[in-house]
Design an enzyme around this catalytic site. Structure first.
Site, short mmCIF file in Angstrom:
data_model
loop_
_atom_site.label_atom_id
_atom_site.label_comp_id
_atom_site.label_asym_id
_atom_site.label_seq_id
_atom_site.Cartn_x
_atom_site.Cartn_y
_atom_site.Cartn_z
N GLY C 153 -37.26 50.01 15.55
CA GLY C 153 -37.58 51.42 15.58
C GLY C 153 -38.96 51.67 15.00
O GLY C 153 -39.56 50.80 14.36
N CYS C 154 -39.48 52.86 15.24
CA CYS C 154 -40.84 53.17 14.81
C CYS C 154 -40.94 53.28 13.29
O CYS C 154 -41.78 52.61 12.67
CB CYS C 154 -41.34 54.45 15.48
SG CYS C 154 -40.25 55.88 15.31
N TYR C 155 -40.09 54.10 12.67
CA TYR C 155 -40.14 54.19 11.21
C TYR C 155 -39.87 52.83 10.56
O TYR C 155 -40.59 52.43 9.63
CB TYR C 155 -39.12 55.21 10.68
CG TYR C 155 -39.50 56.65 10.81
CD1 TYR C 155 -40.69 57.13 10.27
CD2 TYR C 155 -38.66 57.57 11.43
CE1 TYR C 155 -41.04 58.48 10.35
CE2 TYR C 155 -39.00 58.92 11.53
CZ TYR C 155 -40.18 59.38 10.98
OH TYR C 155 -40.51 60.70 11.06
N THR C 157 -40.54 49.87 11.58
CA THR C 157 -41.69 48.97 11.68
C THR C 157 -42.68 49.20 10.55
O THR C 157 -43.08 48.28 9.84
CB THR C 157 -42.37 49.14 13.05
OG1 THR C 157 -41.45 48.76 14.08
CG2 THR C 157 -43.64 48.31 13.16
#
Lengths: 342, 342, 342, 342
Positions: C153-155, C157
């Site tokens: 996921g973005c957060y 990472t």
């Protein structure tokens, strides 16, 4: 097997166009950036000036030194302010380098026009004839044979591409061309000023230099060339709270009734070999986000009575500056014209 | 000593114009908001819908109930979508209430025009004559005597104020009016849609409803009235990545040569008693940030040959909707017309 | 001589990550996109959905049809919402395809954690073990040998890359990790909602899902793995009025006094072979604009007493989704890991 | 009957806080602005500097002239940069004027702290004791009796209001306070610089002055006062691409387990007489748009284990500067404290 790449220099690397130009060149399979420079003392690395380049390009960005640049590169991009570019261009040409100049200094055939609009004498008017105006959709053949290209301004690129097909066909009244152009803030450059601060530009919209913007004579020259007679344009640029993109809404008066369908055919024909112009279907109009980070110019058309409304969208830093410069390089070098570009 | 305040109701309180209307009315010294309602079930407090009102206005925002509203208020603002407003307006009028309708439903003299552009039959065409078009700069006297005002649209407000002085003087070609208008996103309302999402609108610029926006006939009606003959307008609205503000760049063709100075005199004369129109000095052009949160319309003028470029700026939610509605109320009630307004 | 390219499919091509994934794949020298699809009826071309692709990719974007996709492609990217991805992933795996799943469906080792945070039963828990968590900086070797990668996921990472080096060294109190994360609006996806409209998000800043965001268990799992014991995190995501970028400001408590210099050495060592992590000099902190459109994660560090402040910046759609997926593909295929990426 | 209004002067009228201060004072029923000035030669009208004031306030904005200002006004607002304010404040006090200073120059009890953080000697340290720190929620009584108020900084306002109730109750570990603050760009002032240009700030997010911002000692002083012992704070300010608003996400460690409900009671009690603090219901968190253009501070609370997350939102130019200054004036003058404020 290890094919040799061309060495290129970016002179004037500290503006927004310079930054994007470096990004594109870094991804171009046929060139290596060997020199970046600026018009100022100091020896920052380019990655200090634009941290996006950390780990990608760590060259020092030194004060412009023509002999040193000539030693390291064969193709020279100049992304300097007008008046400054013409200090260096003659030297690079004399050294036999290929030159792509992104400033306004060599865009005009008539030095007097330049001098009037840019408020300064031209120091190498004899070179104006040598420079090819680098709008590939108009001058592909000349660019391909040239070693010296004057890359168009951002507003002119969007405006000219929107008008020329109808002018070439003699379909519009040359005295009734109105261009209402809207640009993102990078178009105004990177020199700090109150008017360009975030808190002034955000949540604000304004017109500026109403009918007296220095890009007007450049548009005028190209459109008059296309028309074969002197055109008369009204030009109102606006500053829009976004970083990038120019939308040009152009109002023209048709000489005789024509449908949008007919006009779209004219545009389709004119741009049929232009890989970076997309003529949109009837009823569809361009948005700047669809050309962002690309070399595309999207064009939409509406007709109402004798009025043609032509809307064009470009990325001011790409098609309006850097990617168009690389497009010109591709043509000058005989590369596939789409190489390294989207 | 305790002077009695007027009770007012806001019907259709959940849109952006409704929200700003409530803000202005909360600060108005002569009125008390006694009712807020919407066209939907539920009983949220208005401060749940717009948390800015926490602690300031804690009224429930219930489904529109005409008898209940009539009991609590004497002046009714309707900030409902078109087609919905005309369901309720006749009832409020029948109950003897003063009505200020912010929708398009009663802006037209000719029901057929409304029906063509809004795609629906009009359910109370007999009331169209009764409604006064609430642009104070044009209709101050009629508004002052009226109990029923149709508040102008946002684009029409900025466009009409920019054109009328020249039309009244017969100075321009009525068949050559081009309005290139640019609006912030609140102008598109508060109903979720893909095109209005932040990630789609931010860093983007586009034209939409090119020459077919429903505000065109409203502009047309007012300009034709002013000209005394049918005008022909070209109208291109654009969506700009900002919350509020409309800049209208208007291109007109002068019948005979006139200087900017002469035109400025015409505008100055026409608006000399209009406290909310500011005609700017020659060479100065309006910016939307300078009218934000105000009832002002700023106007700047440029002349080039036979072309007049007139640029107007308004806050679409204020002068283009809510504050203009309060201005109308002030006139209808005989208050100082600037009361509660900036 | 004409080396054959791999055929790839993008399943779930209509979101922001899908769009950027296509852009990157179009520029990748070793692959050809042969199929794009979505979870909906219809047969729009992908260039109708994302007009940026006009003239670049004109494939139809049809409803997901596994057999047809399997016929046309060997590497399958799934950019579908969670819950939807696990409908298709097992089929692609069964067909012997390489799968890179950008959803959350296969990121957890423990199905119970997934089920608790995503509120749904897992329909193929037996595959969780097979999936490699696709954070190349942690799992390069496993990814290189795998045919099935769960893209982070973005957060997670940005958060994980900021914490792991200190956790691996046992230098911080595992019960005192605070992550204050700030994301641009594309992180919230492309489904219209009131809260994500331009007029609501622009000129606004808010926290949301305070300490209950579904990305928390993913961060927790990776950090606990790195620490070798259960960590305890506090996580507050914020929505920032910009399209792209995540800045994560991480507060950790050092077990014993250490200087920024020492910490920077730890990070430098940990990431010395990671081409897409840039550890910044002392006193320099990352900005999202410097990683925009890149696969980089920039990291800056400050120490004050026992407190370490670690700040990371990524492009949520690139390193936080699409470019990381391509990075994973490069590893899985044995390509140069930087191929087609910036 | 025509009650006399107080005459007020705005010294340092050319910044964003000065501009908003003028707006508020123009709408205040008990005062008249009789003088606006700045620290620079010239005699522009204030309406040339801020065109929003055209037709509303046409006073010249001259270089600060203390005797002249003293003749025209009885209450003096100074909205000058630090170091500059202390040049004039002693003179206004000597002349018997009431002074509300928006700079940092008189916010500290200890001149040494000021001198360390602001890098300059204090030229009137003897006045520090006389100045009341103008945070009405803490010092209402003292402000009401004072003629000299030091108006708090923007970050301190949001931070202090979020921490003080728990500190006063001794509920938190004073050595574990982390403030992650995010501000719009007007907080950085109106002096042009590269970092604050639109094209640099838009679509970007960054931390700056990490744990070394000059507002730290101000927060420290107020929190230590409230706690009765020296607190230790970690403070990370961030620049967010919006014009106005500060969101402060504060992480504190509870001394013993407490529920959000209990904490909300503490906050509710502490602020029960504070008309401009709104403590939100459990599970609701503040957004900056809901306090924009108001004097409100909204506070939301989350508890997880021993961690309290307190989030506050203010408008940096209003509650963080101008409206708080007017709030202080209301108290000093014995007006209704809400007069002229929202």
């Amino acid at each position: 097997m290890a094919k040799e790449k061309m060495n290129v220099a970016v002179v004037g690397a500290t503006g927004y166009a310079g930054c994007e130009l470096i990004k594109i060149l870094l991804g171009h399979p046929e060139v290596t950036i060997t020199s970046v420079s600026r018009r100022a003392e100091g020896s920052d690395r380019i990655s200090d000036i634009f941290p996006v380049f950390r780990g990608q390009l760590e060259l020092p960005c030194e004060n412009v030194n023509v002999p040193r640049i000539c030693k390291s590169a064969d193709i020279i991009f100049l992304s300097l302010p007008h008046k400054v570019s013409m200090i260096f261009v003659p030297e690079f040409l004399k050294a036999g380098k290929k030159v792509i100049d992104l400033s306004a200094d060599y865009r005009f055939k008539d030095a007097a026009v330049y001098e009037k609009w840019y408020g300064t004498g031209h120091t190498s008017p004899e070179l104006l004839k040598a420079a090819v105006y680098g709008l590939p959709e108009l001058n592909r053949a000349e660019i391909s044979k040239s070693g010296f290209v004057a890359n168009p301004g951002c507003y002119p690129t969007g405006s000219i591409l929107g008008c020329v097909p109808l002018l070439k066909e003699g379909m519009i009244d040359v005295s009734q061309i109105i261009i209402d152009a809207k640009s993102g803030a990078t178009g105004a450059g990177r020199t700090p000023s109150l008017a360009l601060m975030f808190s002034e530009t955000n949540e604000n919209l304004k017109a500026y230099k109403v009918n007296q913007h220095q890009h007007m004579p450049e548009i005028d020259q190209a459109l008059s060339d296309a028309a074969g007679s002197k055109v008369e344009i009204t030009f109102t640029p606006h500053l829009v709270p976004m970083n990038r993109g120019i939308l040009s809404t152009i109002y023209m008066t048709l000489r005789k009734d024509s449908s949008a369908e007919e006009l779209l055919k004219v545009y389709g024909r004119f741009y049929k070999d232009a890989p970076f112009v997309r003529v949109l279907d009837e009823g569809v109009f361009p948005e700047t986000k669809d050309v962002l980070g690309t070399n595309f110019c999207d064009i939409g058309i509406k007709v109402t009575g004798k009025r043609a409304i032509v809307i064009t969208a470009i990325d001011n830093l790409y098609k309006g500056a850097s990617s168009q410069a690389v497009h010109n390089m591709n043509l000058m070098q005989g590369f596939d014209e789409k190489l390294g570009l989207v």
